[in-house]
Design a protein around this motif. Structure first.
Motif, PDB file in Angstrom:
ATOM      1  N   ASP A  76     -22.580   9.592   4.348  1.00 24.43           N
ATOM      2  CA  ASP A  76     -21.265   9.057   4.732  1.00 24.43           C
ATOM      3  C   ASP A  76     -21.330   8.110   5.943  1.00 24.43           C
ATOM      4  OD1 ASP A  76     -20.056  10.451   2.735  1.00 24.43           O
ATOM      5  OD2 ASP A  76     -19.366  12.113   4.001  1.00 24.43           O
ATOM      6  N   ASP A  78     -22.377   5.196   6.710  1.00 25.67           N
ATOM      7  CA  ASP A  78     -21.987   3.788   6.586  1.00 25.67           C
ATOM      8  C   ASP A  78     -20.479   3.552   6.567  1.00 25.67           C
ATOM      9  OD1 ASP A  78     -24.033   1.858   6.655  1.00 25.67           O
ATOM     10  OD2 ASP A  78     -24.880   2.707   4.825  1.00 25.67           O
ATOM     11  N   LYS A  79     -19.731   4.600   6.278  1.00 32.15           N
ATOM     12  CA  LYS A  79     -18.266   4.424   6.263  1.00 32.15           C
ATOM     13  C   LYS A  79     -17.709   4.250   7.672  1.00 32.15           C
ATOM     14  CE  LYS A  79     -17.632   7.748   2.513  1.00 32.15           C
ATOM     15  NZ  LYS A  79     -17.055   9.076   2.270  1.00 32.15           N
ATOM     16  N   TYR A  80     -18.459   4.752   8.663  1.00 30.83           N
ATOM     17  CA  TYR A  80     -17.890   4.833  10.019  1.00 30.83           C
ATOM     18  C   TYR A  80     -18.620   3.974  11.053  1.00 30.83           C
ATOM     19  CZ  TYR A  80     -16.003   8.669   7.420  1.00 30.83           C
ATOM     20  OH  TYR A  80     -15.397   9.392   6.432  1.00 30.83           O
ATOM     21  N   ARG A 106     -17.231   1.099  13.097  1.00 30.78           N
ATOM     22  CA  ARG A 106     -16.307   0.378  12.230  1.00 30.78           C
ATOM     23  C   ARG A 106     -14.883   0.614  12.734  1.00 30.78           C
ATOM     24  NH1 ARG A 106     -18.726  -1.746   7.516  1.00 30.78           N
ATOM     25  NH2 ARG A 106     -20.731  -0.763   7.057  1.00 30.78           N
ATOM     26  N   CYS A 108     -12.254   1.849  11.471  1.00 30.38           N
ATOM     27  CA  CYS A 108     -11.514   3.086  11.155  1.00 30.38           C
ATOM     28  C   CYS A 108     -11.645   4.150  12.239  1.00 30.38           C
ATOM     29  CB  CYS A 108     -11.986   3.641   9.817  1.00 30.38           C
ATOM     30  SG  CYS A 108     -13.748   4.007   9.777  1.00 30.38           S
TER      31      CYS A 108
END
Ligand code: TXA
Ligand code: MG
Length: 345
Positions: A76, A78-80, A106, A108
């Motif tokens: 996970d 790479d989402k953050y 990122r 988010c």
């Protein structure tokens, strides 16, 4: 606020209910403390700015001190944040485990989590209960150690309760933390590894991947106004009420020093079991760090730092530990607990 304390047990069905209930609290913006292999964490939804802000209030933590974002699986990441080839090499070797990596964030991830920095610290705990809780919440979990700011980090649910009952929604009470000191923090940019805080993944282990630079805040005392790379490293930490001083010298010199000190003060020693025996004929309070090895010192350090205040001594002395392996993490925490007070004998 009422704090629910739920004990994990061998009853799998009950455990599942605890994780889904705790996950729901997190998703709704509440605070839940939970076990990890390093120390207990105080979690909030890392994507919810308001929830993360509650952590600072509950701990009495300065708001410029960023939080670590915990994931249930490294895939996970790479989402953050913006990962790199070096990150994945480190992840493959050490994650899940007691390591935290600082990388560009990122959008988010809210500023409340990062203290306004443009980086975010990412960690995947090894402890299964921690990962099950994060998975149940379905969101990344921002979590500092679950102690009041300045106190030793909690390595068991009782210590969390002592600091946090009435301040948070729930404590998931599991096992004692195996490692006992917080995760290693590294920063990676331009292909270099910089150590910001030593922990369970040791420098020697990281050097198998590449060269490791040291942030000065780890073993040095920063000058006024000098800033460490991990903002939290600048605060007085872990400090017992009782004055704690580190001694650097041979056992003979330490013996002479302690016998002199004990004439005019109530003196305690925080040492390995076999070391306390060397001073058994002196009138001292003895708090044992257990078996003579760095792993057990790390494991029991924070518990013992909480214990020494019960002895009501004028001063506690401890020895400077070996600075290799996890000993570097112990040295770093002791330095802060002792306010950098070392006597060379
Ligand atoms: O083992 C651990 O890491 C535990 C468990 C709960 O996972 N957590 C923990 O969190 O020790 P905390 O908040 O007590 O320490 C986090 C440290 C602080 O020194 C903070 O300044 C640093 O991580 N940190 C967090 N985000 C950072 C960032 N973006 N850049 C530099 N340092 C960061
Ligand atoms: Mg902490």
């Amino acid at each position: 606020m009422d704090t629910i304390i739920s004990h994990l047990s061998d009853d799998e069905k009950l455990n599942s209910e605890i994780f889904s209930y705790a996950g729901k609290i997190l998703l709704e913006g509440g605070l839940v403390a939970f076990p990890t292999e390093t120390v207990y964490g105080l979690g909030a939804n890392a994507l919810d700015s308001g929830a993360a802000a509650k952590i600072y209030a509950a701990k009495g933590r300065p708001s410029d001190n960023p939080l670590i974002v915990h994931l249930s699986k490294v895939e996970d990441a790479d989402k953050y944040c913006y990962t790199s080839e070096l990150f994945w090499r480190i992840a493959e070797k050490f994650m899940p485990g007691p390591i935290t990596v600082v990388m560009p964030k990122r959008d988010c991830i809210p500023d409340t989590v990062t203290g306004g920095l443009d980086t975010v610290a990412i960690r995947v705990p090894l402890n299964e209960s921690a990962r099950r809780l994060i998975a149940a919440a379905g969101v990344p979990i921002a979590a500092p150690s679950a102690n009041l700011s300045g106190k030793p980090s909690p390595t068991c649910a009782e210590h969390v309760a002592a600091d946090m009952v009435g301040r948070i929604n729930m404590i998931v009470a599991g096992d004692e933390s195996d490692i006992g000191v917080e995760s290693t923090i590294i920063k990676i940019d331009d292909g270099t590894i910089t150590l910001l805080r030593p922990g369970g993944v040791t420098v020697e282990m990281l050097e198998e991947i590449g060269d490791v630079k040291f942030d000065r805040a780890i073993i040095g005392k920063l000058a006024d106004g000098e800033r460490p790379l991990a903002p939290g490293m600048k605060y007085r930490h872990y400090a017992p009420e009782t004055r704690l001083v580190m001694l650097d010298g041979t056992d003979e010199r330490i013996y002479e020093f302690l016998s002199e000190q004990a004439k005019s003060k109530k003196v305690g020693i925080l040492m390995f079991e076999d070391e306390t025996e060397k001073f058994s004929d002196l009138p001292l309070c003895r708090v044992s760090l257990g078996e003579h090895d760095a792993e057990s010192e790390a494991h029991s350090l924070f518990k013992m730092l909480r214990t020494i205040d019960n002895e009501k001594c004028d001063v506690f002395y401890t020895k400077v530990p070996e600075k290799t392996g996890i000993g570097l993490a112990v040295y770093n925490r002791l330095l802060k607990a002792a306010g950098h007070e070392i006597i060379k004998l």
